[in-house]
Design a protein around this motif. Structure first.
Motif, PDB file in Angstrom:
ATOM      1  N   ASN A  81      12.517  -2.956 -11.185  1.00  0.00           N
ATOM      2  CA  ASN A  81      12.755  -1.764 -11.988  1.00  0.00           C
ATOM      3  C   ASN A  81      11.521  -0.892 -11.994  1.00  0.00           C
ATOM      4  O   ASN A  81      10.436  -1.302 -11.787  1.00  0.00           O
ATOM      5  N   THR A 110      23.701  -6.441 -19.524  1.00  0.00           N
ATOM      6  CA  THR A 110      23.214  -5.194 -18.961  1.00  0.00           C
ATOM      7  C   THR A 110      21.824  -5.477 -18.407  1.00  0.00           C
ATOM      8  O   THR A 110      20.941  -5.906 -19.140  1.00  0.00           O
ATOM      9  N   THR A 111      21.658  -5.280 -17.113  1.00  0.00           N
ATOM     10  CA  THR A 111      20.406  -5.598 -16.440  1.00  0.00           C
ATOM     11  C   THR A 111      20.014  -4.417 -15.563  1.00  0.00           C
ATOM     12  O   THR A 111      20.243  -4.426 -14.352  1.00  0.00           O
ATOM     13  N   PRO A 112      19.432  -3.369 -16.170  1.00  0.00           N
ATOM     14  CA  PRO A 112      19.061  -2.187 -15.394  1.00  0.00           C
ATOM     15  C   PRO A 112      18.064  -2.538 -14.289  1.00  0.00           C
ATOM     16  O   PRO A 112      17.200  -3.397 -14.470  1.00  0.00           O
ATOM     17  N   CYS A 113      18.214  -1.872 -13.162  1.00  0.00           N
ATOM     18  CA  CYS A 113      17.298  -2.097 -12.048  1.00  0.00           C
ATOM     19  C   CYS A 113      17.359  -0.895 -11.112  1.00  0.00           C
ATOM     20  O   CYS A 113      18.176  -0.007 -11.284  1.00  0.00           O
ATOM     21  N   GLU A 158      21.820   0.512  -9.777  1.00  0.00           N
ATOM     22  CA  GLU A 158      21.253   0.802 -11.098  1.00  0.00           C
ATOM     23  C   GLU A 158      21.395  -0.328 -12.109  1.00  0.00           C
ATOM     24  O   GLU A 158      20.763  -0.304 -13.151  1.00  0.00           O
ATOM     25  N   ASN A 159      22.233  -1.329 -11.827  1.00  0.00           N
ATOM     26  CA  ASN A 159      22.396  -2.432 -12.763  1.00  0.00           C
ATOM     27  C   ASN A 159      22.923  -3.651 -12.016  1.00  0.00           C
ATOM     28  O   ASN A 159      23.899  -3.532 -11.258  1.00  0.00           O
TER      29      ASN A 159
END
Length: 117
Positions: A117, A51-54, A95-96
């Motif tokens: 982010n 999971t890599t939120p951005c 978003e990810n």
């Protein structure tokens, strides 16, 4: 247009004005990067399983690649993806990072990315 105490003021021709309300103006709070050097030529490969939120990501086909990388969703193919030749960059708001997949015309190609982010 002006920002006064976090409120966006829009002046309309003729002297009228509209208060849009509170707005937040700022850049990205963080920046990080990653890569996946095992992009398959037989099936779509998720860029990262983590999971890599951005908010934004720039994806680049590695300079050393010999084939074409296609970027898209889980079902990406050479017919549906965004084609990247070595050194090409594709930028998108998302978003990810883990929502992105790639497939290559040559097995074990490399994709690099920088996300904000």
């Amino acid at each position: 247009v002006a920002v006064t105490r976090k409120a966006l003021d829009v002046n309309i021709a003729g002297g009228a004005s509209i208060d849009i309300g509170d707005v937040e103006i700022k850049g990205h709070a963080s920046l990080d990067e990653g890569n996946n050097a095992t992009i398959s030529s037989s099936s779509a490969t998720q860029l990262t399983g983590s999971t890599t939120p951005c908010k934004h990501v720039d994806v680049m086909a590695a300079i050393a690649n010999t084939g074409i990388i296609y970027i898209g969703g889980a079902g990406v193919t050479a017919a549906t993806g965004i084609a990247l030749y070595a050194g090409d960059v594709y930028s998108l708001d998302i978003e990810n990072v883990n929502l992105l997949y790639a497939i290559a015309s040559v097995n074990n190609e490399d994709v690099q990315w920088v996300y904000y982010n």
